[in-house]
Design an enzyme around this catalytic site. Structure first.
Site, PDB file in Angstrom:
ATOM      1  CE  LYS A 105     -19.457  10.501  -6.252  1.00 13.70           C
ATOM      2  NZ  LYS A 105     -18.250  10.372  -5.428  1.00 13.70           N
ATOM      3  CE  LYS A 188     -27.212   6.224   2.458  1.00 17.80           C
ATOM      4  NZ  LYS A 188     -26.137   5.323   1.983  1.00 17.80           N
ATOM      5  CE  LYS A 191     -19.090  13.727   3.960  1.00 15.64           C
ATOM      6  NZ  LYS A 191     -17.667  13.368   4.122  1.00 15.64           N
TER       7      LYS A 191
END
Length: 324
Positions: A105, A188, A191
């Site tokens: 991240k 995948k 959101k």
């Protein structure tokens, strides 16, 4: 799950919630909406509050039973943040630096923009687990490293201060169909992906059907399961299998001689038959915020009883002066 969107998606439901619903009949289960984790990145306050309720409503609508399980919001149980500080103080900087999700991240957004909270959230996650003295923690393979950190911290605390924590084992969730993005079937469903590739539980039926019928396929027209060469068609077959309970082989046989339009219609009908009742029930729950908040309060009370007991034992072991 984090309340970071106004809807869970089909991957959340099939990959986690269906397992959680089954597990509450076998285990003394605690299910939590992790709003403290959500603020490791910027959030709009009103939206965070709304999304927290919406996430809770979807948990309940999907089958989490507040009579069987403790369903609660993380920030409603202060012991989570309190134990996290203690665990921060026995975690090495290098140890925390090696957590792969933080690396991923922070590399995407840049280290300077990553918060200290994002860096330490695996330690908060360890506190989330250890407060409840669990023997088992349901995780996917991608969370195994975080559970290993939790186990290391539990054993370290026990060695330094005396037996306090149960050292939990991984309860690897039964492999479920991997649900991929409708527009990018090599990624995948998430959101954070483009909205048109994600099947959201709270979308209306027409919108969901349109997304499925716009899903990426290929040009050869053959309905077969071949994830490497036909990822789009294979993803639709995987979704169809997961929501219908039928094997992919059976579905391919039934669709023999038909086209991609038939496949998409069948997938759409099967998906809607599963998620439409969940959406309708979630909307009913959201229409009565007072009752929804009451249920979350009951879950927080149940969770707090165990969490505060653990925290009191920790505070005593490390030498904090008790409040009189």
């Amino acid at each position: 799950m984090q309340p970071s969107a106004d809807s869970l998606h089909l991957g959340n439901y099939l990959g986690a919630l269906t397992n959680w619903v089954k597990m509450q009949d076998e285990f003394n289960a605690y299910y939590m909406i992790v709003d403290l984790h959500a603020i490791t990145v910027p959030q709009d306050p009103k939206q965070l509050r709304d999304n927290t309720r919406r996430t809770a409503a979807q948990y309940l609508a999907a089958g989490i039973d507040p009579e069987k399980s403790a369903l609660f919001v993380q920030s409603h149980v202060p012991a989570h943040a309190q134990l996290a500080w203690v665990m921060n103080c026995i975690t090495g900087f290098g140890e925390a630096s090696r957590m792969t999700q933080f690396k991923d991240k922070s590399q995407k957004a840049g280290t300077d923009s990553a918060s200290v909270g994002l860096f330490t959230y695996p330690i908060l996650q360890a506190a989330d687990i250890l407060l409840y003295q669990p023997k088992k923690v349901p995780v996917g393979e991608d969370q195994r490293q975080h559970l290993e950190l939790t186990r290391d911290l539990a054993m370290r605390f026990n060695t330094r201060f005396g037996q306090t924590f149960t050292v939990p084992e991984a309860h690897i969730l039964k492999e479920t169909a991997k649900i991929f993005d409708l527009q990018n079937p090599t990624a995948k469903m998430s959101k954070s992906n483009e909205a048109k590739g994600t099947i959201n539980i709270m979308d209306d039926s027409a919108k969901t059907a349109k997304k499925i019928k716009s899903a990426v396929t290929d040009l050869d027209g053959d309905i077969s399961f071949d994830p490497e060469n036909k990822p789009g068609v294979s993803n639709l077959l995987g979704i169809y299998s997961a929501v219908s309970g039928n094997s992919i082989e059976k579905l391919v046989s039934e669709l023999s001689g038909k086209g991609y339009g038939d496949l998409k219609t069948s997938v759409s009908d099967a998906v809607l038959s599963v998620i439409e009742p969940i959406r309708q029930r979630a909307e009913e729950l959201l229409a009565d915020e007072a009752e929804l908040d009451r249920l979350l309060g009951l879950g927080a009370d149940r969770a707090s009883a165990q969490a505060e007991q653990t925290l009191a034992a920790v505070y005593e072991k490390i030498g904090f002066l008790p409040r009189k």
